[in-house]
Enzyme design. Structure first.
Site, PDB file in Angstrom:
ATOM      1  N   GLY A 170     -39.409  14.270 -51.044  1.00 27.47           N
ATOM      2  CA  GLY A 170     -39.690  14.171 -49.876  1.00 27.47           C
ATOM      3  C   GLY A 170     -38.847  14.137 -48.853  1.00 27.47           C
ATOM      4  O   GLY A 170     -37.689  13.870 -49.114  1.00 27.47           O
TER       5      GLY A 170
ATOM      6  N   GLU B 236     -35.347  21.086 -47.749  1.00 25.71           N
ATOM      7  CA  GLU B 236     -36.214  21.682 -47.000  1.00 25.71           C
ATOM      8  C   GLU B 236     -35.822  21.771 -45.487  1.00 25.71           C
ATOM      9  O   GLU B 236     -36.871  21.896 -44.794  1.00 25.71           O
ATOM     10  CB  GLU B 236     -37.555  20.865 -47.002  1.00 25.71           C
ATOM     11  CG  GLU B 236     -38.032  20.660 -48.497  1.00 25.71           C
ATOM     12  CD  GLU B 236     -38.705  21.982 -48.948  1.00 25.71           C
ATOM     13  OE1 GLU B 236     -38.666  23.068 -48.365  1.00 25.71           O
ATOM     14  OE2 GLU B 236     -39.127  22.018 -50.035  1.00 25.71           O
TER      15      GLU B 236
ATOM     16  N   HIS C  11     -42.669  15.412 -44.794  1.00 24.54           N
ATOM     17  CA  HIS C  11     -42.964  16.150 -45.962  1.00 24.54           C
ATOM     18  C   HIS C  11     -42.905  15.196 -46.948  1.00 24.54           C
ATOM     19  O   HIS C  11     -42.189  14.263 -47.380  1.00 24.54           O
ATOM     20  CB  HIS C  11     -42.025  17.116 -46.138  1.00 24.54           C
ATOM     21  CG  HIS C  11     -42.011  17.770 -47.703  1.00 24.54           C
ATOM     22  ND1 HIS C  11     -43.072  18.301 -48.220  1.00 24.54           N
ATOM     23  CD2 HIS C  11     -41.098  17.981 -48.378  1.00 24.54           C
ATOM     24  CE1 HIS C  11     -43.030  18.575 -49.247  1.00 24.54           C
ATOM     25  NE2 HIS C  11     -41.727  18.438 -49.488  1.00 24.54           N
TER      26      HIS C  11
ATOM     27  N   HIS D 116     -44.880  14.135 -51.289  1.00 22.77           N
ATOM     28  CA  HIS D 116     -45.342  14.639 -52.547  1.00 22.77           C
ATOM     29  C   HIS D 116     -46.301  13.750 -53.287  1.00 22.77           C
ATOM     30  O   HIS D 116     -46.510  13.387 -54.214  1.00 22.77           O
ATOM     31  CB  HIS D 116     -44.327  14.750 -53.916  1.00 22.77           C
ATOM     32  CG  HIS D 116     -43.190  15.682 -53.708  1.00 22.77           C
ATOM     33  ND1 HIS D 116     -42.158  16.130 -54.383  1.00 22.77           N
ATOM     34  CD2 HIS D 116     -43.234  16.786 -52.470  1.00 22.77           C
ATOM     35  CE1 HIS D 116     -41.489  17.059 -53.946  1.00 22.77           C
ATOM     36  NE2 HIS D 116     -41.948  17.432 -52.680  1.00 22.77           N
TER      37      HIS D 116
ATOM     38  N   TYR E 106     -64.808  12.757 -41.496  1.00 16.92           N
ATOM     39  CA  TYR E 106     -64.751  13.052 -39.988  1.00 16.92           C
ATOM     40  C   TYR E 106     -63.364  12.970 -39.586  1.00 16.92           C
ATOM     41  O   TYR E 106     -62.776  13.461 -38.633  1.00 16.92           O
ATOM     42  CB  TYR E 106     -65.287  12.341 -39.030  1.00 16.92           C
ATOM     43  CG  TYR E 106     -65.566  10.869 -38.801  1.00 16.92           C
ATOM     44  CD1 TYR E 106     -64.239  10.423 -37.993  1.00 16.92           C
ATOM     45  CD2 TYR E 106     -66.030   9.858 -39.617  1.00 16.92           C
ATOM     46  CE1 TYR E 106     -63.901   9.057 -37.999  1.00 16.92           C
ATOM     47  CE2 TYR E 106     -65.769   8.538 -39.476  1.00 16.92           C
ATOM     48  CZ  TYR E 106     -64.697   8.234 -38.573  1.00 16.92           C
ATOM     49  OH  TYR E 106     -64.614   6.787 -38.562  1.00 16.92           O
TER      50      TYR E 106
ATOM     51  N   HIS F 247     -47.557  21.661 -54.678  1.00 14.52           N
ATOM     52  CA  HIS F 247     -46.166  20.882 -54.357  1.00 14.52           C
ATOM     53  C   HIS F 247     -46.385  19.699 -53.425  1.00 14.52           C
ATOM     54  O   HIS F 247     -46.108  18.529 -54.122  1.00 14.52           O
ATOM     55  CB  HIS F 247     -45.506  21.931 -53.136  1.00 14.52           C
ATOM     56  CG  HIS F 247     -44.011  21.658 -52.618  1.00 14.52           C
ATOM     57  ND1 HIS F 247     -43.453  22.447 -52.212  1.00 14.52           N
ATOM     58  CD2 HIS F 247     -43.560  20.436 -52.503  1.00 14.52           C
ATOM     59  CE1 HIS F 247     -42.293  21.708 -51.944  1.00 14.52           C
ATOM     60  NE2 HIS F 247     -42.258  20.634 -52.152  1.00 14.52           N
TER      61      HIS F 247
ATOM     62  N   TYR G 289     -59.269   8.741 -27.971  1.00 16.69           N
ATOM     63  CA  TYR G 289     -59.219   7.624 -28.705  1.00 16.69           C
ATOM     64  C   TYR G 289     -57.632   7.336 -28.981  1.00 16.69           C
ATOM     65  O   TYR G 289     -56.791   7.777 -28.857  1.00 16.69           O
ATOM     66  CB  TYR G 289     -59.429   8.073 -30.708  1.00 16.69           C
ATOM     67  CG  TYR G 289     -59.463   7.005 -31.429  1.00 16.69           C
ATOM     68  CD1 TYR G 289     -60.616   6.185 -31.124  1.00 16.69           C
ATOM     69  CD2 TYR G 289     -58.457   6.843 -32.489  1.00 16.69           C
ATOM     70  CE1 TYR G 289     -60.680   5.142 -32.252  1.00 16.69           C
ATOM     71  CE2 TYR G 289     -58.492   5.918 -33.491  1.00 16.69           C
ATOM     72  CZ  TYR G 289     -59.561   4.960 -33.225  1.00 16.69           C
ATOM     73  OH  TYR G 289     -59.585   3.862 -34.447  1.00 16.69           O
TER      74      TYR G 289
END
Length: 222
Positions: free
Chosen positions: A28, A74, A92, A94, A113, A154, A212
């Site tokens: 990550g 990444e 990002h 995992h 929702y 991934h 919201y």
């Protein structure tokens, strides 16, 4: 130290990834954009050892501007998001349920929702080798009009206007994936499939989410 506040923020959120079950080991990564610079986690470093000084500062071409270590593998993905969207934060991970779902479907079924938080159905970006321009292109295509996506075989990517927002969306995405997995497993035992919400309902929820959320009132000064 350049962008000290943002580097400290990256450390704070990076060190929450593993305790909250969003990554294992050093997997990550996350980043935040500030103007023409990007503050990003370094590659392959244990999050417990991460300090603001070790967080990388790179430019939009991926060149290291300040830092002692190489930036995340990444980096192409993060930079692609910043080049193609107005988002200024990328997370990002995992996360287990999300990674599992990414091997099963091309789009996360809309059984709750909270999908509306992502501006619509959550797509699964086609698989490509990690750290490649191909993966970056696959992910940014899946993110069009969305705040997050799954990455086939991934993990996940969530984006936002702040690390706090992108991180929270990652938590919601993992929860949605776990919900679908549990509903699918339980339903299979009964010969049932989880009910999905129609597109019209998701659109109504998206509109409601536009108003919201609240912030604490300012201190009275007393």
């Amino acid at each position: 130290m350049r962008l000290a506040k943002e580097r400290a923020e990256v450390v704070r959120f990076a060190q929450r990834l593993r305790p909250e079950g969003l990554v294992v080991g050093t997997s990550g990564n996350l980043s935040v954009r500030v103007g023409d610079l990007v503050v990003a986690t370094p590659s392959g470093l244990d999050y417990d050892a991460l300090t603001p000084e070790l967080v990388c500062v790179i430019d939009l071409d991926g060149e290291l501007v300040e830092g002692q270590l190489d930036p995340t593998s990444e980096t192409p993905l993060h930079l692609s998001v910043y080049r193609t969207t107005e988002h200024t934060a990328v997370v990002h991970t995992h996360a287990t349920s999300a990674a599992a779902v990414s091997t099963l479907v091309d789009e996360l079924p809309t059984i709750h929702y909270l999908v509306g938080l992502f501006n619509g159905a959550i797509r699964v970006a086609p698989y490509a080798t990690y750290g490649t321009p191909e993966l970056a292109a696959s992910v940014t295509d899946a993110l069009k009009g969305r705040n997050g996506c799954l990455m086939a075989n991934h993990g996940t990517v969530t984006v936002g206007s702040s690390l706090a927002q992108a991180f929270q969306l990652n938590q919601y995405l993992e929860w949605l994936c776990e919900l679908w997995l549990r509903a699918s497993t339980g339903g299979a035992a009964l010969g049932l499939r989880p009910r999905e919400l129609p597109v019209e309902e998701i659109e109504r929820v998206i509109a409601k989410f536009g108003n919201y959320g609240q912030v604490p009132p300012p201190e009275s000064g007393r």
